[in-house]
Enzyme design. Structure first.
Site, PDB file in Angstrom:
ATOM      1  N   SER A  90      -3.673   3.129   4.817  1.00  0.00           N
ATOM      2  CA  SER A  90      -4.818   2.628   3.468  1.00  0.00           C
ATOM      3  C   SER A  90      -4.463   0.978   4.268  1.00  0.00           C
ATOM      4  O   SER A  90      -4.586   0.081   3.507  1.00  0.00           O
ATOM      5  CB  SER A  90      -3.270   2.893   2.815  1.00  0.00           C
ATOM      6  OG  SER A  90      -3.601   1.803   1.230  1.00  0.00           O
ATOM      7  N   LYS A 113       0.698  -1.231   0.072  1.00  0.00           N
ATOM      8  CA  LYS A 113       0.048  -0.258  -0.035  1.00  0.00           C
ATOM      9  C   LYS A 113       0.825   1.306   0.301  1.00  0.00           C
ATOM     10  O   LYS A 113       0.437   2.472   0.268  1.00  0.00           O
ATOM     11  CB  LYS A 113      -0.448   0.186   1.315  1.00  0.00           C
ATOM     12  CG  LYS A 113      -1.891  -1.234   1.619  1.00  0.00           C
ATOM     13  CD  LYS A 113      -2.469  -2.045  -0.079  1.00  0.00           C
ATOM     14  CE  LYS A 113      -3.690  -0.887  -0.711  1.00  0.00           C
ATOM     15  NZ  LYS A 113      -3.936  -2.155  -1.466  1.00  0.00           N
ATOM     16  N   HIS A 128       6.747  -7.684  -1.823  1.00  0.00           N
ATOM     17  CA  HIS A 128       6.930  -6.570  -1.246  1.00  0.00           C
ATOM     18  C   HIS A 128       7.570  -7.833  -0.348  1.00  0.00           C
ATOM     19  O   HIS A 128       7.677  -7.604   1.774  1.00  0.00           O
ATOM     20  CB  HIS A 128       5.644  -6.589  -0.250  1.00  0.00           C
ATOM     21  CG  HIS A 128       4.360  -6.164  -0.784  1.00  0.00           C
ATOM     22  ND1 HIS A 128       4.368  -4.644  -1.652  1.00  0.00           N
ATOM     23  CD2 HIS A 128       3.143  -6.358  -0.990  1.00  0.00           C
ATOM     24  CE1 HIS A 128       2.851  -4.427  -2.339  1.00  0.00           C
ATOM     25  NE2 HIS A 128       2.197  -5.718  -2.251  1.00  0.00           N
TER      26      HIS A 128
HETATM   27  S1  PPS Z   1      -0.463  -2.840  -2.894  1.00  0.00           S
HETATM   28  O1  PPS Z   1      -1.751  -3.684  -3.134  1.00  0.00           O
HETATM   29  O2  PPS Z   1       0.323  -3.089  -2.348  1.00  0.00           O
HETATM   30  O3  PPS Z   1      -0.111  -3.139  -4.108  1.00  0.00           O
HETATM   31  O4  PPS Z   1      -0.998  -1.622  -3.031  1.00  0.00           O
HETATM   32  P1  PPS Z   1      -1.024  -0.222  -3.731  1.00  0.00           P
HETATM   33  O5  PPS Z   1      -0.499  -0.109  -4.737  1.00  0.00           O
HETATM   34  O6  PPS Z   1       1.271   0.010  -2.890  1.00  0.00           O
HETATM   35  O7  PPS Z   1      -0.932   0.759  -2.809  1.00  0.00           O
HETATM   36  C1  PPS Z   1      -2.283   1.770  -2.650  1.00  0.00           C
HETATM   37  C2  PPS Z   1      -2.426   2.825  -2.500  1.00  0.00           C
HETATM   38  O8  PPS Z   1      -1.973   3.491  -3.108  1.00  0.00           O
HETATM   39  C3  PPS Z   1      -2.569   4.405  -4.119  1.00  0.00           C
HETATM   40  N1  PPS Z   1      -2.446   5.171  -5.412  1.00  0.00           N
HETATM   41  C4  PPS Z   1      -2.408   5.897  -5.889  1.00  0.00           C
HETATM   42  N2  PPS Z   1      -2.100   7.337  -5.143  1.00  0.00           N
HETATM   43  C5  PPS Z   1      -2.253   7.941  -5.628  1.00  0.00           C
HETATM   44  N3  PPS Z   1      -2.290   8.243  -7.848  1.00  0.00           N
HETATM   45  C6  PPS Z   1      -2.201   7.201  -7.727  1.00  0.00           C
HETATM   46  N4  PPS Z   1      -2.433   7.240  -9.052  1.00  0.00           N
HETATM   47  C7  PPS Z   1      -2.732   6.245  -7.517  1.00  0.00           C
HETATM   48  N5  PPS Z   1      -2.396   4.745  -7.683  1.00  0.00           N
HETATM   49  C8  PPS Z   1      -2.757   4.164  -6.356  1.00  0.00           C
HETATM   50  C9  PPS Z   1      -3.987   4.279  -3.884  1.00  0.00           C
HETATM   51  O9  PPS Z   1      -5.086   5.085  -3.648  1.00  0.00           O
HETATM   52  C10 PPS Z   1      -4.039   3.074  -1.712  1.00  0.00           C
HETATM   53  O10 PPS Z   1      -3.690   3.969  -1.640  1.00  0.00           O
HETATM   54  P2  PPS Z   1      -5.334   4.954  -0.702  1.00  0.00           P
HETATM   55  O11 PPS Z   1      -4.485   5.232   0.405  1.00  0.00           O
HETATM   56  O12 PPS Z   1      -6.326   3.526  -0.028  1.00  0.00           O
HETATM   57  O13 PPS Z   1      -5.863   5.628  -1.437  1.00  0.00           O
END
Ligand code: PPS
Length: 290
Positions: free
Chosen positions: A135, A44, A105
């Site tokens: 998150s 996340k 991860h």
């Molecule tokens: S995972 O399951 O570990 O692969 O998840 P991961 O992709 O690392 O994290 C998901 C969070 O990243 C946010 N996210 C973004 N934020 C800003 N801009 C873009 N383009 C974007 N894409 C993914 C996503 O909303 C999750 O964060 P939270 O705070 O829960 O919204």
């Protein structure tokens, strides 16, 4: 059974029940190839965002080509066996042609040993631990069976004690921060990408040596905004069988500072103290609001 029934600790890291000790040992021994493209993160932290950018650049900035496959299938996820596959991720990895796109991860004591010596390029994406915790709290509850749902307060305690799924934020971030000057490691921060997405994409382009044709950069930036990735079925995990994206969207808020809606004053003070204790010698600092 879901992947997150009956998780258990293996060498101090909480793992899903489908990740056997044998599987973890086999992943340790995976051969890494010099031309592997590897995205590493704490869950996340902005992994999918980074994967989308990396894969678009990898495919010569051809957005349509990159988005032919769902992001779930574009990168090999090293950390667990797919419920519908008889093969382990290490076996699938070994059978893939080069260059491979890999996401993990895994903590430093459980990732493939060759990641410590490889020339393969590795992007590590880090996120401030408060937003990262919030998150992960939502995601953990979204994938957990009903009897394993946690309150924020219980999750916060487990997060501080590094007892959440895939282990500790402190541990993995400290490790990759210590390698940030390795030639084959790019350490990025989620908050920096929020402040300057164009700059983040250019850093990734320069790191891999994958140029961006004239006129393409703005298009990639626009494609990788939160709202566009949220509505893009190839990146929003609406295809995932283990996630009900209608009740808890994978693309949830995509903000810096949402932690303020969860941390109590006491939790915030306790966390700042813990951060100071664990991280004071590292120099790793984050933005907690923009
Ligand atoms: S995972 O399951 O570990 O692969 O998840 P991961 O992709 O690392 O994290 C998901 C969070 O990243 C946010 N996210 C973004 N934020 C800003 N801009 C873009 N383009 C974007 N894409 C993914 C996503 O909303 C999750 O964060 P939270 O705070 O829960 O919204």
């Amino acid at each position: 059974m879901t992947a997150f029934d009956e998780p258990r600790f293996v060498d101090g890291v909480l793992h899903s029940s489908v990740t056997s000790d044998e599987l973890l040992k086999a992943i340790r021994k995976l051969d890494i190839r010099d031309d592997d493209v590897i995205v590493v993160s704490y869950p996340k932290a902005g992994t999918t965002w980074t994967q989308e950018i990396v894969s678009i650049l990898f495919y010569g900035c051809d957005i349509e080509k990159a988005d032919e496959k769902y992001i779930r299938h574009r990168f090999l996820f090293l950390d667990m066996k797919k419920l519908d596959s008889s093969l382990g991720p290490h076996e699938i990895a070994a059978s893939l042609p080069s260059p491979r796109l890999i996401k993990t991860h895994l903590q430093s004591n459980e990732m493939p040993e060759q990641l410590t010596t490889t020339k393969a390029k590795i992007v590590f994406i880090a996120r401030n631990p408060k937003d990262n915790a919030v998150s992960l709290f939502h995601f953990s509850n979204a994938i957990a069976p009903r009897d394993r749902q946690q309150s924020w307060s219980d999750f916060f305690t487990d997060f501080c004690e590094e007892k959440v799924i895939m282990g500790g934020w402190f541990k993995i971030n400290t490790y990759w921060w210590s390698r940030r000057q390795d030639k084959n490691v790019l350490f990025l921060k989620y908050e920096d990408m929020q402040k300057d997405l164009t700059g983040g994409i250019m850093k990734i382009s320069e790191f891999f040596g994958w140029p961006i044709p004239d006129g393409k950069l703005d298009e990639i930036v626009e494609h990788c905004t939160f709202s566009n990735m949220k509505s893009n079925p190839k990146t929003n995990y609406s295809d995932s069988p283990s996630l009900d994206v209608n009740s808890t969207p994978f693309m949830r808020k995509g903000k810096v500072g949402d932690w303020k809606n969860y941390f109590t004053v006491a939790q915030n003070e306790a966390f700042d103290k813990l951060y100071e204790e664990k991280m004071k010698d590292t120099g790793l600092l984050f933005d907690y609001e923009l």
